[in-house]
Design a protein around this motif. Sequence first.
Motif, PDB file in Angstrom:
ATOM      1  N   SER A 182       1.035  -1.141   0.011  1.00 14.58           N
ATOM      2  CA  SER A 182      -0.108  -0.125   0.177  1.00 14.58           C
ATOM      3  C   SER A 182       0.948   1.114   0.066  1.00 14.58           C
ATOM      4  O   SER A 182       2.094   1.070   0.503  1.00 14.58           O
ATOM      5  CB  SER A 182      -0.836   0.230   1.374  1.00 14.58           C
ATOM      6  OG  SER A 182      -1.805  -1.112   1.206  1.00 14.58           O
ATOM      7  N   VAL A 183       0.397   2.230  -0.546  1.00 18.52           N
ATOM      8  CA  VAL A 183       1.130   3.503  -0.767  1.00 18.52           C
ATOM      9  C   VAL A 183       0.454   4.770   0.068  1.00 18.52           C
ATOM     10  O   VAL A 183      -0.733   4.973  -0.549  1.00 18.52           O
ATOM     11  CB  VAL A 183       1.544   3.873  -2.228  1.00 18.52           C
ATOM     12  CG1 VAL A 183       2.356   5.112  -2.324  1.00 18.52           C
ATOM     13  CG2 VAL A 183       2.276   2.894  -2.808  1.00 18.52           C
ATOM     14  N   VAL A 184       1.049   5.414   1.027  1.00 15.46           N
ATOM     15  CA  VAL A 184       0.549   6.652   1.786  1.00 15.46           C
ATOM     16  C   VAL A 184       1.398   7.800   1.322  1.00 15.46           C
ATOM     17  O   VAL A 184       2.638   7.780   1.427  1.00 15.46           O
ATOM     18  CB  VAL A 184       0.632   6.523   2.840  1.00 15.46           C
ATOM     19  CG1 VAL A 184      -0.065   7.688   3.744  1.00 15.46           C
ATOM     20  CG2 VAL A 184      -0.464   5.118   3.389  1.00 15.46           C
ATOM     21  N   ASP A 185       0.805   8.715   0.945  1.00 16.22           N
ATOM     22  CA  ASP A 185       1.408  10.165   0.524  1.00 16.22           C
ATOM     23  C   ASP A 185       1.375  10.916   1.562  1.00 16.22           C
ATOM     24  O   ASP A 185       0.254  11.434   1.845  1.00 16.22           O
ATOM     25  CB  ASP A 185       0.864  10.647  -0.795  1.00 16.22           C
ATOM     26  CG  ASP A 185       1.600  11.842  -1.143  1.00 16.22           C
ATOM     27  OD1 ASP A 185       2.535  12.426  -0.590  1.00 16.22           O
ATOM     28  OD2 ASP A 185       1.309  12.370  -2.526  1.00 16.22           O
ATOM     29  N   LEU A 186       2.630  11.310   2.132  1.00 14.67           N
ATOM     30  CA  LEU A 186       2.514  12.341   3.275  1.00 14.67           C
ATOM     31  C   LEU A 186       3.271  13.668   3.004  1.00 14.67           C
ATOM     32  O   LEU A 186       3.511  14.529   3.740  1.00 14.67           O
ATOM     33  CB  LEU A 186       3.372  11.720   4.421  1.00 14.67           C
ATOM     34  CG  LEU A 186       2.786  10.363   5.095  1.00 14.67           C
ATOM     35  CD1 LEU A 186       3.580  10.035   6.284  1.00 14.67           C
ATOM     36  CD2 LEU A 186       1.381  10.706   5.468  1.00 14.67           C
ATOM     37  N   THR A 187       3.134  14.218   1.623  1.00 13.43           N
ATOM     38  CA  THR A 187       3.666  15.192   1.166  1.00 13.43           C
ATOM     39  C   THR A 187       2.820  16.476   1.258  1.00 13.43           C
ATOM     40  O   THR A 187       2.983  17.687   1.093  1.00 13.43           O
ATOM     41  CB  THR A 187       4.367  15.186  -0.156  1.00 13.43           C
ATOM     42  OG1 THR A 187       3.148  14.860  -1.125  1.00 13.43           O
ATOM     43  CG2 THR A 187       5.270  14.172  -0.065  1.00 13.43           C
ATOM     44  N   VAL A 204      -4.322   1.864   8.216  1.00 12.26           N
ATOM     45  CA  VAL A 204      -3.543   3.235   8.150  1.00 12.26           C
ATOM     46  C   VAL A 204      -4.147   4.443   8.936  1.00 12.26           C
ATOM     47  O   VAL A 204      -3.727   5.071   9.761  1.00 12.26           O
ATOM     48  CB  VAL A 204      -3.369   3.652   6.696  1.00 12.26           C
ATOM     49  CG1 VAL A 204      -2.589   5.038   6.698  1.00 12.26           C
ATOM     50  CG2 VAL A 204      -2.484   2.605   5.948  1.00 12.26           C
ATOM     51  N   SER A 205      -5.614   4.134   8.858  1.00 13.34           N
ATOM     52  CA  SER A 205      -6.399   5.139   9.600  1.00 13.34           C
ATOM     53  C   SER A 205      -6.281   5.290  10.973  1.00 13.34           C
ATOM     54  O   SER A 205      -6.153   5.953  11.811  1.00 13.34           O
ATOM     55  CB  SER A 205      -7.885   5.092   9.254  1.00 13.34           C
ATOM     56  OG  SER A 205      -8.010   5.447   7.821  1.00 13.34           O
ATOM     57  N   GLU A 206      -6.064   3.925  11.565  1.00 15.22           N
ATOM     58  CA  GLU A 206      -6.206   3.316  12.987  1.00 15.22           C
ATOM     59  C   GLU A 206      -4.727   3.990  13.624  1.00 15.22           C
ATOM     60  O   GLU A 206      -4.878   4.630  14.896  1.00 15.22           O
ATOM     61  CB  GLU A 206      -6.121   2.087  13.393  1.00 15.22           C
ATOM     62  CG  GLU A 206      -6.207   1.582  14.674  1.00 15.22           C
ATOM     63  CD  GLU A 206      -6.276   0.058  14.825  1.00 15.22           C
ATOM     64  OE1 GLU A 206      -6.408  -0.248  16.092  1.00 15.22           O
ATOM     65  OE2 GLU A 206      -6.447  -0.492  13.957  1.00 15.22           O
ATOM     66  N   VAL A 207      -3.598   3.795  12.830  1.00 19.51           N
ATOM     67  CA  VAL A 207      -2.386   4.394  13.380  1.00 19.51           C
ATOM     68  C   VAL A 207      -2.364   5.926  13.475  1.00 19.51           C
ATOM     69  O   VAL A 207      -1.775   6.659  14.265  1.00 19.51           O
ATOM     70  CB  VAL A 207      -1.090   3.952  12.480  1.00 19.51           C
ATOM     71  CG1 VAL A 207       0.144   4.537  12.943  1.00 19.51           C
ATOM     72  CG2 VAL A 207      -1.112   2.445  12.761  1.00 19.51           C
ATOM     73  N   LEU A 208      -3.078   6.502  12.224  1.00 20.58           N
ATOM     74  CA  LEU A 208      -2.835   8.060  12.263  1.00 20.58           C
ATOM     75  C   LEU A 208      -3.877   8.697  12.917  1.00 20.58           C
ATOM     76  O   LEU A 208      -3.923   9.832  13.111  1.00 20.58           O
ATOM     77  CB  LEU A 208      -3.173   8.338  10.694  1.00 20.58           C
ATOM     78  CG  LEU A 208      -2.364   7.971   9.756  1.00 20.58           C
ATOM     79  CD1 LEU A 208      -2.461   8.207   8.436  1.00 20.58           C
ATOM     80  CD2 LEU A 208      -0.628   8.529  10.154  1.00 20.58           C
ATOM     81  N   GLY A 209      -4.892   7.958  13.852  1.00 19.82           N
ATOM     82  CA  GLY A 209      -5.889   8.441  14.476  1.00 19.82           C
ATOM     83  C   GLY A 209      -6.909   9.501  13.624  1.00 19.82           C
ATOM     84  O   GLY A 209      -7.897   9.975  14.317  1.00 19.82           O
ATOM     85  N   ALA A 210      -7.051   9.018  12.494  1.00 16.62           N
ATOM     86  CA  ALA A 210      -8.090   9.804  11.671  1.00 16.62           C
ATOM     87  C   ALA A 210      -8.332   8.976  10.290  1.00 16.62           C
ATOM     88  O   ALA A 210      -7.189   8.552   9.549  1.00 16.62           O
ATOM     89  CB  ALA A 210      -7.556  11.291  11.297  1.00 16.62           C
ATOM     90  N   PRO A 211      -9.546   9.080   9.800  1.00 13.86           N
ATOM     91  CA  PRO A 211      -9.492   8.414   8.330  1.00 13.86           C
ATOM     92  C   PRO A 211      -8.535   9.087   7.239  1.00 13.86           C
ATOM     93  O   PRO A 211      -8.386  10.135   7.134  1.00 13.86           O
ATOM     94  CB  PRO A 211     -11.093   8.701   8.092  1.00 13.86           C
ATOM     95  CG  PRO A 211     -11.622   9.168   9.270  1.00 13.86           C
ATOM     96  CD  PRO A 211     -10.617   9.868  10.050  1.00 13.86           C
ATOM     97  N   VAL A 212      -7.919   8.030   6.441  1.00 12.93           N
ATOM     98  CA  VAL A 212      -7.149   8.375   5.569  1.00 12.93           C
ATOM     99  C   VAL A 212      -7.840   8.605   4.201  1.00 12.93           C
ATOM    100  O   VAL A 212      -8.468   7.904   3.976  1.00 12.93           O
ATOM    101  CB  VAL A 212      -5.849   7.436   5.298  1.00 12.93           C
ATOM    102  CG1 VAL A 212      -6.592   5.937   4.770  1.00 12.93           C
ATOM    103  CG2 VAL A 212      -4.939   7.984   4.583  1.00 12.93           C
ATOM    104  N   LYS A 213      -7.628   9.752   3.564  1.00 13.92           N
ATOM    105  CA  LYS A 213      -8.082   9.953   2.400  1.00 13.92           C
ATOM    106  C   LYS A 213      -7.650   9.046   1.155  1.00 13.92           C
ATOM    107  O   LYS A 213      -6.852   8.574   1.276  1.00 13.92           O
ATOM    108  CB  LYS A 213      -7.843  11.510   1.642  1.00 13.92           C
ATOM    109  CG  LYS A 213      -8.399  12.560   2.746  1.00 13.92           C
ATOM    110  CD  LYS A 213      -8.080  14.014   2.134  1.00 13.92           C
ATOM    111  CE  LYS A 213      -8.458  14.311   0.772  1.00 13.92           C
ATOM    112  NZ  LYS A 213      -8.161  15.650   0.435  1.00 13.92           N
ATOM    113  N   THR A 214      -8.543   8.749   0.264  1.00 14.38           N
ATOM    114  CA  THR A 214      -8.275   7.714  -0.977  1.00 14.38           C
ATOM    115  C   THR A 214      -7.996   8.682  -2.087  1.00 14.38           C
ATOM    116  O   THR A 214      -9.078   9.620  -2.362  1.00 14.38           O
ATOM    117  CB  THR A 214      -9.137   6.753  -1.157  1.00 14.38           C
ATOM    118  OG1 THR A 214      -9.306   5.868   0.108  1.00 14.38           O
ATOM    119  CG2 THR A 214      -8.704   5.912  -2.070  1.00 14.38           C
TER     120      THR A 214
END
Length: 216
Positions: A182-187, A204-214
């Motif tokens: 999986s690829v997550v962009d943090l830029t 991913v959302s659980e680790v970040l504490g918020a829903p990740v956008k797709t």
Amino acid sequence: MSAVYDCSRPETRAEGLAAAASAVRSGRLVVLPTDTVYGIGADAFDSAAVRALLRAKNRGPDLPVGVLVGSWSTIDGLVLGVPPQARALIEAFWPGDLSIVLSHAPSLRWDLGTTRGTVMLRMPLHPVALELLREVGPMAVSSANVAGRPPAADADEARDQLGESVSVYLDAGPSREALPSSVVDLTGDEPVLLRAGAVSAEAVSEVLGAPVKTAA
């Protein structure tokens, strides 16, 4: 002529890793096992070798090559900065099947394709890959397939597709799972899941504490 090494046997594994390290240092291509699919790799800092990798895949620079590293600390010298979100994802999923896109250090002289100042990084959970990476340093690695064909799940599939364009094939048996990372962009301002793969958006959302956008 390409050489294939059976990494399931200690004696041929050591021989294969030495041959692969020599090939990478001399600007040649290798195929290596990872915890997802097999990868085709080159020295990340050798622009000619990365161009050869793209030619072998019949792919242009518009789809840049990611970089595999052998340790968490390696990324500190490769990126402009490691934000807290990246640290959290690294602690949760590395080594493993999550790739993280960050802004690369402007001092680095590499050409991974049209990256627009970014780099996709991952630390794989595979002993053969990690041993090679710790020996040669960061490697530009893409899935071991020709563009338009399925990623190779074993060394035989990789060799069928890539043939003599690769100098050394490290055969560690079938991949654990035929899923890409999986690829997550943090830029940007918010994390974006660019590719859904072996790690779910929910994880991913659980680790970040918020829903990740797709990505759209």
